[in-house]
Design an enzyme around this catalytic site. Structure first.
Site, short mmCIF file in Angstrom:
data_model
loop_
_atom_site.label_atom_id
_atom_site.label_comp_id
_atom_site.label_asym_id
_atom_site.label_seq_id
_atom_site.Cartn_x
_atom_site.Cartn_y
_atom_site.Cartn_z
N SER A 109 -4.50 22.78 1.62
CA SER A 109 -4.88 23.07 0.24
C SER A 109 -3.97 24.13 -0.36
CB SER A 109 -6.33 23.56 0.22
OG SER A 109 -6.71 23.98 -1.06
N LYS A 118 -14.64 15.75 2.60
CA LYS A 118 -13.99 16.06 3.86
C LYS A 118 -14.79 15.55 5.07
CE LYS A 118 -10.22 17.90 2.43
NZ LYS A 118 -8.96 17.08 2.54
N ASP A 170 -4.38 12.90 -1.16
CA ASP A 170 -4.89 13.79 -0.10
C ASP A 170 -5.09 13.16 1.28
OD1 ASP A 170 -5.80 16.41 0.61
OD2 ASP A 170 -7.84 15.64 0.62
N HIS A 217 -3.63 13.89 6.70
CA HIS A 217 -3.97 14.77 5.58
C HIS A 217 -2.72 14.92 4.73
CE1 HIS A 217 -5.39 18.94 4.03
NE2 HIS A 217 -5.89 17.97 3.29
N ARG A 265 -11.53 23.12 -9.20
CA ARG A 265 -11.14 21.75 -8.82
C ARG A 265 -11.49 20.74 -9.92
NH1 ARG A 265 -8.39 20.63 -3.81
NH2 ARG A 265 -8.71 22.47 -2.50
N ARG A 302 -15.12 25.22 1.20
CA ARG A 302 -15.71 24.72 2.44
C ARG A 302 -16.28 25.88 3.27
NH1 ARG A 302 -12.54 23.38 5.91
NH2 ARG A 302 -10.56 24.05 5.01
N LYS A 345 0.48 19.23 -2.44
CA LYS A 345 0.39 17.78 -2.19
C LYS A 345 0.08 17.02 -3.48
CE LYS A 345 -2.84 17.37 0.81
NZ LYS A 345 -3.35 18.72 0.59
N THR A 346 -0.96 17.46 -4.16
CA THR A 346 -1.38 16.75 -5.37
C THR A 346 -0.33 16.88 -6.47
OG1 THR A 346 -3.71 17.11 -4.86
CG2 THR A 346 -3.16 16.62 -7.13
#
Length: 528
Positions: free
Chosen positions: A234, A197, A253, A216, A318, A56, A238-239
């Site tokens: 990130s 996003k 996410d 988030h 990713r 980003r 989480k994933t």
């Protein structure tokens, strides 16, 4: 340019022989390869490189300031204001640019809960971008497409470079959100995560007014129907932690917590791939196949196999894939009110414990703090060292409103549904980054599983001194010395100094928040 004119301009990008609308996955894959945008890996995934922008670009993100947003948006470093007339002029130039190219248009939804769905249309210059959004958002049934009417339009023009002196941007890259015209304009970057996003930001703006807490976080459901939430930035896990074979995945996410329960904003997953292996993350590993998109992953020139250990382009490699590629995913992505809420932090100081049980007040304090360590590659401009970072609500780059709006919603939901909060350190132990070791995924999974299945409710707890955190004295399949971070450091005095330093950083950061005294004091309980 009035609303009707804007609508006509956008409609011109969705009609005509140069427009390819709602193509199938095989068609998009074939087109992307034929156009030279991407290649095919041996596992069937489409592989694309994003060039200079591999993450980003927060300094290039703006929100149009007008009568609707002037008093609502939390203006500052995150939400930079952009003049409405400048947006109008830039939109016109982007429309002219796009009109001269083949375009790939996808009609989709944000939100798996039909009661809160946001119809979106994404207009892409690249076929692989169209495949990305198709797999990331909620895909309408064929019979629904005729009735699809977008409330927001996202225009992705990676080959259009802005001229800062003319357009009012900071560079050739721009991510502009206009909540009055209901358009997101993206240019000068091939990084597909900007589209994802941007829609998250729209949901964060719209849903609080509908009594939905946008989050988030990832979410999953256990065999007994118990929902769990995993907050974190990130790279915090989480994933990975929510993709558990013993639990069903709601999403990886972005979610909403409504008066009815939890729901996924998306219809897909966007997983980090660095060091991905079948042994450590089998669900994610096997989800990467035909129909998936790999970003900036190195492919072996001879075999076509992805090399997830090679980060020559970026550490922020990713994979995007539909959530149904996870074998035990919940479809549609909805669940009940959560029983457990976990805050994930990759602590570069090596100070926080692997897990701590939080009171509601401590939960509010740590939610507003949103501590983690940014790792190289998740944003443009970061160096090779991790940077300690406080990101309000574990997602400040995506919050158009003031953090206290979201924090108050969290507090209300926790009390209404008696959810237990936990702080989980997926970062370093036994020393700071460069000295200590990254937490073992095996140990973290054991700790998280014990919290979710209730075993940690049966053990004794002790308080540590720096934050007054309540730490379990034992956990199945985890060395006891690991649970209390001071014990894992060779030099205890060095740990004490680091812990005090981090506590001071928390205090300094928290001064900016307009928080009640009981919340403010929760982070200082041991030193009051």
């Amino acid at each position: 340019m009035g609303a009707a004119t804007v609508a006509r301009e956008i409609r011109s990008l969705t009609e005509g022989p140069h427009v390819h609308r709602n193509l199938s996955t095989p068609q998009l894959v074939e087109t992307a390869i034929a156009r030279g945008e991407a290649s095919l890996a041996s596992n069937g995934a489409l592989v694309a490189l994003t060039g200079a922008r591999t993450g980003r670009s927060p300094r290039d993100k703006f929100t149009v300031e007008d009568e609707q947003t002037r008093e609502r948006v939390d203006w500052g470093k995150v939400n930079q204001p952009f003049p409405s007339e400048k947006f109008e002029a830039l939109l016109a130039r982007v429309v002219r640019h796009m009109a001269e190219r083949d375009l790939y248009v996808m009609d989709l939804y944000a939100s798996a809960d039909t009661g809160y769905q946001l119809p979106i249309t994404v207009i892409c210059e690249y076929a692989w971008h169209a495949l990305f959004v198709k797999q990331l958002f909620v895909r309408p049934e064929l019979k629904e497409l005729a009735q699809h009417a977008a409330e927001f339009t996202v225009i992705a023009a990676p080959e259009f470079e802005a001229v800062p002196e003319r357009d009012g941007t900071k560079s050739g890259t721009f991510i502009l959100a206009d909540f009055t015209r209901k358009v997101v304009l993206i240019g000068g970057t091939k990084y597909a995560g900007e589209m994802k996003k941007s829609v998250f930001g729209i949901m964060n703006y719209l849903l609080p007014a509908r009594d939905v807490f946008p989050m988030h976080c990832s979410a999953n459901i256990g065999a007994q129907g118990d929902t769990a939430l995993f907050f974190g930035l990130s790279g915090t896990g989480k994933t990975t932690l929510s993709a558990d074979p013993a639990r069903r995945l709601i999403g990886d996410d972005e979610h909403g917590w409504s008066p009815q329960g939890v729901f996924n904003f998306e219809g897909g997953c966007y997983a980090k791939c660095v060091d991905l292996s079948e042994e450590k993350e089998p669900q994610i590993y096997h989800a990467i196949r035909f129909g998936s998109v790999l970003e900036n992953v190195v492919i072996d020139a001879k075999t076509g196999e992805p090399d997830y250990t090679d980060i020559r382009y970026t550490e922020n490699t990713r994979a995007a894939y539909p959530i149904e590629f996870i074998a035990n995913a919940v479809i549609p992505g909805v669940g009940g009110h959560p029983k457990n809420v976990l805050f994930l932090a990759a602590d570069a100081f090596g100070v926080l414990p692997p897990i701590a049980r939080l009171t509601p007040e401590q939960a509010m304090y740590h939610f507003l703090s949103g501590y983690t360590a940014k790792l190289a590659g998740t944003e443009a401009g970061l160096g090779s060292e991790p940077v300690p970072e406080f990101s309000a609500c574990f997602g400040s780059p995506f919050l158009p409103l003031a953090p206290k709006v979201y924090a108050e919603m969290l507090g209300r939901r926790l009390r209404e549904h008696n959810a237990q909060c936990w702080l989980v350190n997926t970062g370093w132990s036994g020393g700071a980054f460069g000295v200590g070791q990254r937490m073992s995924l095996k140990h973290t999974r054991s700790i998280v599983n014990a919290a979710l299945d209730g075993r940690l409710a049966q053990v004794a707890y002790v308080d540590e001194e720096a934050f007054g955190l309540s730490i379990p004295t034992s956990c199945p399949d985890v060395p006891s010395d690991l649970l209390y971070p001071r014990n894992s450091w060779a030099d205890k005095r060095e740990y004490d100094a680091q812990a005090q330093l981090l506590a001071q950083k928390f205090e300094e950061n928290f001064r900016k928040f307009d928080a009640p005294e009981n919340i403010r004091a929760a982070g200082l309980r041991a030193r009051r």
